[in-house]
Design an enzyme around this catalytic site. Structure first.
Site, short mmCIF file in Angstrom:
data_model
loop_
_atom_site.label_atom_id
_atom_site.label_comp_id
_atom_site.label_asym_id
_atom_site.label_seq_id
_atom_site.Cartn_x
_atom_site.Cartn_y
_atom_site.Cartn_z
N GLN A 241 -7.64 13.12 -4.30
CA GLN A 241 -6.36 12.70 -4.89
C GLN A 241 -6.60 11.56 -5.86
O GLN A 241 -7.19 10.57 -5.49
CB GLN A 241 -5.38 12.20 -3.85
N SER B 83 -3.83 6.26 -6.83
CA SER B 83 -3.84 4.81 -7.01
C SER B 83 -4.45 4.43 -8.35
O SER B 83 -5.34 5.11 -8.85
CB SER B 83 -4.66 4.15 -5.90
N SER C 94 -11.19 8.73 -2.66
CA SER C 94 -12.19 8.99 -1.62
C SER C 94 -13.05 10.18 -1.99
O SER C 94 -12.54 11.28 -2.22
CB SER C 94 -11.50 9.27 -0.29
N GLU D 106 -0.07 13.59 3.88
CA GLU D 106 -1.14 12.63 4.14
C GLU D 106 -0.84 11.79 5.40
O GLU D 106 -1.71 11.58 6.24
CB GLU D 106 -1.33 11.71 2.93
N SER E 61 0.17 1.41 2.85
CA SER E 61 -0.10 0.29 3.77
C SER E 61 0.92 0.26 4.91
O SER E 61 1.98 0.88 4.85
CB SER E 61 -0.05 -1.02 2.98
C1 LIG Z 1 -9.93 4.32 3.18
C2 LIG Z 1 -9.04 4.45 1.96
C3 LIG Z 1 -9.00 5.65 1.28
C4 LIG Z 1 -8.22 5.78 0.13
N1 LIG Z 1 -8.26 6.96 -0.57
C5 LIG Z 1 -7.53 7.08 -1.68
C6 LIG Z 1 -7.60 8.28 -2.47
O1 LIG Z 1 -8.35 9.21 -2.13
N2 LIG Z 1 -6.87 8.37 -3.58
C7 LIG Z 1 -6.05 7.36 -3.99
O2 LIG Z 1 -5.38 7.53 -5.01
N3 LIG Z 1 -5.96 6.19 -3.31
C8 LIG Z 1 -6.70 6.03 -2.17
N4 LIG Z 1 -6.65 4.85 -1.47
C9 LIG Z 1 -5.85 3.73 -1.98
C10 LIG Z 1 -4.60 3.49 -1.12
O3 LIG Z 1 -3.66 4.50 -1.34
C11 LIG Z 1 -4.08 2.12 -1.54
O4 LIG Z 1 -5.01 1.16 -1.10
C12 LIG Z 1 -2.73 1.81 -0.94
O5 LIG Z 1 -1.73 2.66 -1.44
C13 LIG Z 1 -2.32 0.34 -1.24
O6 LIG Z 1 -2.43 0.08 -2.59
P1 LIG Z 1 -3.28 -1.16 -3.13
O7 LIG Z 1 -4.58 -1.18 -2.40
O8 LIG Z 1 -3.32 -1.08 -4.61
O9 LIG Z 1 -2.48 -2.43 -2.64
P2 LIG Z 1 -1.21 -3.08 -3.36
O10 LIG Z 1 -0.22 -2.01 -3.70
O11 LIG Z 1 -1.67 -3.96 -4.46
O12 LIG Z 1 -0.60 -3.93 -2.17
C14 LIG Z 1 -1.20 -5.18 -1.78
C15 LIG Z 1 -0.49 -5.67 -0.53
O13 LIG Z 1 0.90 -5.88 -0.83
C16 LIG Z 1 1.71 -5.21 0.11
N5 LIG Z 1 2.92 -4.66 -0.54
C17 LIG Z 1 2.97 -3.99 -1.72
N6 LIG Z 1 4.25 -3.61 -1.98
C18 LIG Z 1 5.00 -4.04 -0.94
C19 LIG Z 1 6.38 -3.95 -0.63
N7 LIG Z 1 7.24 -3.33 -1.43
N8 LIG Z 1 6.79 -4.49 0.55
C20 LIG Z 1 5.94 -5.12 1.39
N9 LIG Z 1 4.61 -5.25 1.14
C21 LIG Z 1 4.15 -4.72 -0.01
C22 LIG Z 1 0.85 -4.07 0.63
O14 LIG Z 1 1.26 -3.70 1.93
C23 LIG Z 1 -0.54 -4.69 0.65
O15 LIG Z 1 -0.74 -5.40 1.84
C24 LIG Z 1 -7.42 4.69 -0.33
C25 LIG Z 1 -7.45 3.48 0.37
C26 LIG Z 1 -8.25 3.34 1.49
C27 LIG Z 1 -8.28 2.01 2.20
#
Ligand SMILES: Cc1cc2nc3c(=O)[nH]c(=O)nc-3n(C[C@H](O)[C@H](O)[C@H](O)COP(=O)(O)OP(=O)(O)OC[C@H]3O[C@@H](n4cnc5c(N)ncnc54)[C@H](O)[C@@H]3O)c2cc1C
Length: 420
Positions: free
Chosen positions: A139, A142, A174, A257, A382
């Site tokens: 996918q 992000s 991933s 998912e 998250s």
């Molecule tokens: C093991 C793993 C596999 C993954 N695989 C994929 C993949 O295959 N494809 C892909 O596209 N992505 C993938 N991801 C990415 C994953 O989808 C994102 O890490 C996740 O959606 C969070 O986005 P971010 O890391 O950019 O954090 P951010 O969006 O920057 O958020 C940072 C922090 O702010 C908090 N936050 C943000 N908005 C809010 C809100 N409105 N209210 C309260 N808190 C908030 C979040 O909870 C988090 O703690 C993967 C992540 C992991 C850890």
């Protein structure tokens, strides 16, 4: 077989093999055909190409034996069986080496979403190939600017006649380095509010214009990737769903998912959770140093807590899945499974390390799981975002304020809302 209506159904029909006859046939075939299970990560971790080649090889064996894609329709290469057949099969798989890597995202998220939104041509082309182990999917959702606010994706796909030109960047994908195809969410209209200007496309991962870099993680592995897209040509026939309706596809994909990660997906094949395919009590007692160690009341309590969490997880999955199947809960309820999986896994990892004491440092499997426990609280959305979904869309509480909801995307700055 879609879950956007909140219903998860398996194959149906009167000519379906009786589950107990199927179980006996599967048990005999597995014993005669599949190799014994190998210890977790014994082949070098999810970031080695060899482990993916092995998964494809094992999937081909399952496919040749008629045990691939049990709940997928026959016309798309599946077996047209029910969730009860899949469950019976999964219960038998523990002692055998299985291509578990292919479950997430290829079977449970990508093939499931293709089934929901693919054209007949897309479904016939890709689902059988996924079930044969010929196509691994990833996918591309992000972006470097953030993953929670998925609807603010900035990767753009600009129409040029009967094709689109893709430019931008994705991250945290991933296993993109071994993937054949991706679903990518891109902005196709900048003059409407953010949720209404997105389109989901199918793209071949390794092609001119796409650069895939691997990202090294804290545990030394390099399973994550980042991708850069430069003038990648995508035919309009590779739109999944409708142009500018990518948000509908994305929310269904995310529900698949959450179900997959939370343990409730009907498409999971094999015994996926380590604790489900081994002896959980025995493993925990061994970590503590054997049965005599449980005379220490605190250690005994920790073992009890871990077992309780496992039991609650099992019953929560069964309860939510049954209520979704009856239409009493809708797709957003998959956030309950996802959140419980993440929080209980976090606590169980902490308990395991406490039980193992200083021995945890030299137990590579345990240490690896401990380092990755936080990842489970982010992957697929998250914990905070799951709590938002549960409060707003399961419990019906007021929606989080979002000043950008009705504003054309072009006029927005870097405002953020949620991955919902
Ligand atoms: C093991 C793993 C596999 C993954 N695989 C994929 C993949 O295959 N494809 C892909 O596209 N992505 C993938 N991801 C990415 C994953 O989808 C994102 O890490 C996740 O959606 C969070 O986005 P971010 O890391 O950019 O954090 P951010 O969006 O920057 O958020 C940072 C922090 O702010 C908090 N936050 C943000 N908005 C809010 C809100 N409105 N209210 C309260 N808190 C908030 C979040 O909870 C988090 O703690 C993967 C992540 C992991 C850890």
């Amino acid at each position: 077989m879609r879950i956007d209506s909140g219903t998860i159904e398996g194959g149906t029909g009167t000519d379906v093999e009786d589950v107990s006859a199927f179980r006996a046939r599967a048990a005999e075939w597995l014993a005669a055909t599949m190799p014994p299970a190998v210890p977790n990560r014994a082949r070098g971790g999810d970031d080695s190409i060899a482990i993916w080649d092995r998964a494809r090889e094992l999937q081909r064996i399952l496919h040749a034996g008629g045990f691939a894609g049990l709940v997928f329709p026959k016309q798309y290469g599946g077996q047209g069986l029910t969730v009860a057949h899949q469950r019976a099969f999964n219960e038998l798989c523990g002692p055998y080496e299985m291509p578990l890597l292919l479950n997430v995202p290829s079977f449970t998220i990508m093939a499931a979403t293709l089934l929901d939104f693919g054209t007949e041509e897309q479904k016939r082309r890709h689902i059988p190939a996924i079930l044969r182990g010929d196509e691994v999917w990833v996918q591309f959702l992000s972006e470097p600017s953030g993953g929670s606010d998925l609807a603010s994706a900035r990767t753009r796909a600009t129409r040029d006649g009967d094709h689109f030109v893709l430019n931008g960047a994705k991250v945290w994908s991933s296993a993109a380095f071994v993937a054949d195809y991706a679903m990518i969410l891109a902005r196709t209209n900048w003059d409407v509010p953010k949720h209404r200007g997105l389109t989901m496309f199918i793209v071949q991962v390794h092609q001119p214009g796409i650069t895939v870099n691997r990202i090294k993680q804290v545990d030394g592995s390099a399973e994550f990737c980042e991708e850069f897209f430069t003038d990648v040509v995508v035919p309009e026939a590779d739109i999944l769903g409708r142009e500018n309706d990518g948000w509908t596809v994305a929310t269904t994909l995310l529900a698949h998912e959450k179900n997959a990660v939370g343990g409730g997906s009907p498409y999971i094949s094999g015994a996926t959770a380590l604790i489900e395919r081994q002896d959980p009590i025995g493993e925990l007692v061994e970590l503590a140093g054997g049965p005599a160690a449980l005379e220490d009341g605190h250690l005994a309590e920790l073992v009890g807590e871990a077992i309780m969490l496992q039991e609650v997880r099992k019953h929560t999955i069964a309860s939510v899945a049954a209520r979704m199947a009856r239409g009493e809960m809708q797709a957003p309820a998959s956030a309950v499974l996802k959140l419980f999986d993440a929080t209980s896994h976090m606590r169980t990892s902490d308990i395991s390390v406490e039980l193992a004491g200083s021995g945890a440092a030299s137990n590579s499997g345990l240490a690896g799981r401990y380092l990755m426990r936080q990842a489970r609280c982010l992957a697929g959305g998250s914990n905070e975002i799951q709590r938002n979904i549960i409060s707003e869309r399961v419990l019906g509480m007021p929606r989080e304020a979002a000043a950008d909801r009705d504003v054309p995307f072009r006029e927005l700055g870097a405002s953020r809302t949620s991955r919902a």
